[in-house]
Design a protein around this motif. Sequence first.
Motif, mmCIF file in Angstrom:
data_model
loop_
_atom_site.group_PDB
_atom_site.id
_atom_site.type_symbol
_atom_site.label_atom_id
_atom_site.label_comp_id
_atom_site.label_asym_id
_atom_site.label_seq_id
_atom_site.Cartn_x
_atom_site.Cartn_y
_atom_site.Cartn_z
ATOM 1 N N PHE A 24 0.818 -1.219 0.000
ATOM 2 C CA PHE A 24 0.000 0.000 0.000
ATOM 3 C C PHE A 24 0.853 1.270 0.000
ATOM 4 O O PHE A 24 0.307 2.358 0.119
ATOM 5 C CB PHE A 24 -0.903 0.018 1.236
ATOM 6 C CG PHE A 24 -1.905 -1.090 1.257
ATOM 7 C CD1 PHE A 24 -3.047 -1.022 0.479
ATOM 8 C CD2 PHE A 24 -1.683 -2.225 2.029
ATOM 9 C CE1 PHE A 24 -3.966 -2.068 0.504
ATOM 10 C CE2 PHE A 24 -2.593 -3.252 2.048
ATOM 11 C CZ PHE A 24 -3.749 -3.186 1.281
ATOM 12 N N THR A 25 2.167 1.115 -0.139
ATOM 13 C CA THR A 25 3.029 2.300 -0.077
ATOM 14 C C THR A 25 3.128 3.035 -1.405
ATOM 15 O O THR A 25 3.454 4.225 -1.423
ATOM 16 C CB THR A 25 4.438 1.887 0.386
ATOM 17 O OG1 THR A 25 4.953 0.893 -0.494
ATOM 18 C CG2 THR A 25 4.379 1.342 1.817
ATOM 19 N N THR A 26 2.902 2.346 -2.523
ATOM 20 C CA THR A 26 2.952 2.993 -3.832
ATOM 21 C C THR A 26 1.717 2.621 -4.620
ATOM 22 O O THR A 26 0.964 1.704 -4.260
ATOM 23 C CB THR A 26 4.202 2.567 -4.621
ATOM 24 O OG1 THR A 26 4.115 1.177 -4.923
ATOM 25 C CG2 THR A 26 5.469 2.846 -3.831
ATOM 26 N N ALA A 27 1.530 3.335 -5.723
ATOM 27 C CA ALA A 27 0.355 3.079 -6.572
ATOM 28 C C ALA A 27 0.444 1.737 -7.269
ATOM 29 O O ALA A 27 -0.589 1.130 -7.594
ATOM 30 C CB ALA A 27 0.198 4.201 -7.596
ATOM 31 N N HIS A 28 1.692 1.231 -7.501
ATOM 32 C CA HIS A 28 1.858 -0.046 -8.181
ATOM 33 C C HIS A 28 2.172 -1.183 -7.225
ATOM 34 O O HIS A 28 2.655 -2.233 -7.647
ATOM 35 C CB HIS A 28 2.970 0.050 -9.248
ATOM 36 C CG HIS A 28 4.282 0.514 -8.675
ATOM 37 N ND1 HIS A 28 4.610 1.851 -8.577
ATOM 38 C CD2 HIS A 28 5.342 -0.180 -8.180
ATOM 39 C CE1 HIS A 28 5.818 1.963 -8.062
ATOM 40 N NE2 HIS A 28 6.284 0.720 -7.811
ATOM 41 N N GLY A 29 1.928 -0.982 -5.956
ATOM 42 C CA GLY A 29 2.135 -2.053 -4.991
ATOM 43 C C GLY A 29 3.468 -1.934 -4.310
ATOM 44 O O GLY A 29 3.951 -0.827 -4.002
ATOM 45 N N VAL A 30 4.108 -3.093 -4.070
ATOM 46 C CA VAL A 30 5.407 -3.100 -3.399
ATOM 47 C C VAL A 30 6.427 -2.401 -4.295
ATOM 48 O O VAL A 30 6.502 -2.692 -5.502
ATOM 49 C CB VAL A 30 5.847 -4.534 -3.091
ATOM 50 C CG1 VAL A 30 7.215 -4.539 -2.417
ATOM 51 C CG2 VAL A 30 4.813 -5.259 -2.231
#
Length: 697
Positions: A495-501
């Motif tokens: 959940f830290t970036t728009a594309h996942g990890v």
Amino acid sequence: MRIVMRWRYVILGSIVACVILGLILTLLMTPKYTATLTLEISRESNQVTNFQGVERETSLADQEFYQTQYGLLRSRTLAERVATQLRLVDDKLFFDRFGVNQDDPAFQEVNGRYAAAGRATRQRIAGEVLLDHVSIDPTRLSRLAKINVTSPDAEFSARVANVWAENFVQTNLERKVQATSYGRNLLQRELGQAKERLDDSQRQLVTYAEQQRIINLPSQGSGENSTQERSIIADDLAAMNTALSQATAARIDAEARVRQAGRGGQSSEALRNQAINALRQRRAEAAAEHERLMVQFEPGYPTARALQSQIAQLDRAIAREEGRVSGSIQAEYSQAQARENSLRSRVEQLKGNYLDLRRRSIQYNIYQQEVDTNRALYDGLLQRFKEIGVAGGVGTNNVAVVDPADIPQKPSSPRLLVNLLVALLAGVAVGTGLAFALEQMDEAIADPVEVERRLGLPLLGSVPKVVDVEPRDALLDRKSELVDAYLAIQTSLGFTTAHGVPRSLAVTSTRPAEGKSTTSLAIATMLARAQKKVILVDGDMRSPSVHHLGGVGHERGLSNFLAGQDDISQLTFEMRDLGFTGMSAGPIPPNAAELLTGDRLKILLARLLEVYDHVVIDSPPVMGLADAPLIASRVEGVVYAVESHGIRSSLVKTALSRLVAANAHILGGVLTKFEARKAHYGYGYEYGYSYGREKTS
């Protein structure tokens, strides 16, 4: 509650220490005995007479009176008086019993006794000692007050309490007597002055009366005018005026009789005269006899002529008697008229004398009024003086002893249970204070929530501390708590970036041995198990560790590529049991920071991301080294490992500020080596890791 639970042993230790200290002090304390005496203090004293008191009247609802009485019970004068009566001023045992410092010159001894020169000082000190051990306890909503005396000697306490009350009653009576005596003395001085003024005014009045020859006699009346004086001239004028009135009346009466006598003897005196009435009766008889004879005889008849001669003689006798009566009436009239004229002349003379007396009596009356005023003031003061004397002699006291002090049978202090309770409360207070102080001084991260509260980092997850097992072995066990923890961290990273990890991330910490290498290994493992192609790069070229996990050496690795070698395949090795590829740190360079300053790390990341889905770099710690900020600036994000109960939060903040200064994107923090039993919230976190597992004995 969080602080209490964390420092519970400190609090419990403080409580135990205070209770033990309280017990020891209680056992070492000298027993003290408290004697209690009850007094009744009435608002007003009983009035034996109806005389008005000397002191000013106050309201019955005025509580100031009772506060004054309580203050008098604690007065220094009363304490010194009690000390003198009990002979404590010269009692060495008394001063020793209460621990009085006897270095003062007043306590010098002569022939085994205190010197008389220091008696005044010893009396003052003895009074202060008594005041320190005497307390006044008023009973609310009543007229009762208790005198409490505490000392190491039970008999001494009772004796002081009784003597204290006795002297308070005596001083209360003495104050009243002094107040009455003061009033008597004041009135006595005023009375003497009034007497002098009265005497002076009386002498002045008598002197003026002698000079003006004013003679007044006391009044013979009764009532309010019985004390007024009257002048002799006024009495003479009143008497002469009365006599004149009587003389005038007598003259008028005589004048009336004279006028009646002038009408042919028809005056009332003639009519009342017996001689005249007898003559007239004889004449009437002779005239009747003559008339009878004239019926039978002639006027010349001898008997008739004899009767005629007798009648003529009787008429002459009657005329003579009436003349005499008229002369007597005229003489009386003349006398009455002469007396009236004489009295009128005397009255006129007395009127002149009286008017002259009134002119001379104006100043006399002024002097007389001054005498009367001074006499009234003197009589009033004298009456008041007598009343105060009687009232002062028969007044009663308004303070009474209800219950005298008895010798206490058991000590009032120390009280073991009370002291232990106080010690317990003191221990709780001290322990709580120490807990809060230690909490303020303790900068360690104890709970996962403190990662965000103290450091301002999003919490990615907490990792439990593993005991008696290597992290690699724990990761191979898919049911271990370590695997569960890092699965949660992997989920948070999604959940830290728009594309996942993030595809490239570095794991660092503030200092070595905080669990950053284990975190790097675990994240790579979790991503590999998620069917991702992952490479774990050992970025710590100063203290490499990844090669140990793969069972290879670090002769080839990251430092080679940064130094210029382009063949990446020769620098990696496979970690088949964990499912990802590893790259060691390579040979330890002379200066790792110089290798990281160029573009080779950026090129490496670009080439690795062409082959792998995720690149995880095990970065060196931040503090003291420039390596970590350089690596952090090249990756998509940084995972920051924080050791639970092992690092100060201020040091972590300093390290984070270095990363922020290098424009690093910090994804969040991971709390490593977390022990649920040491946490502030107890079993909460451990419950999440061990849910559904059976405990092994």
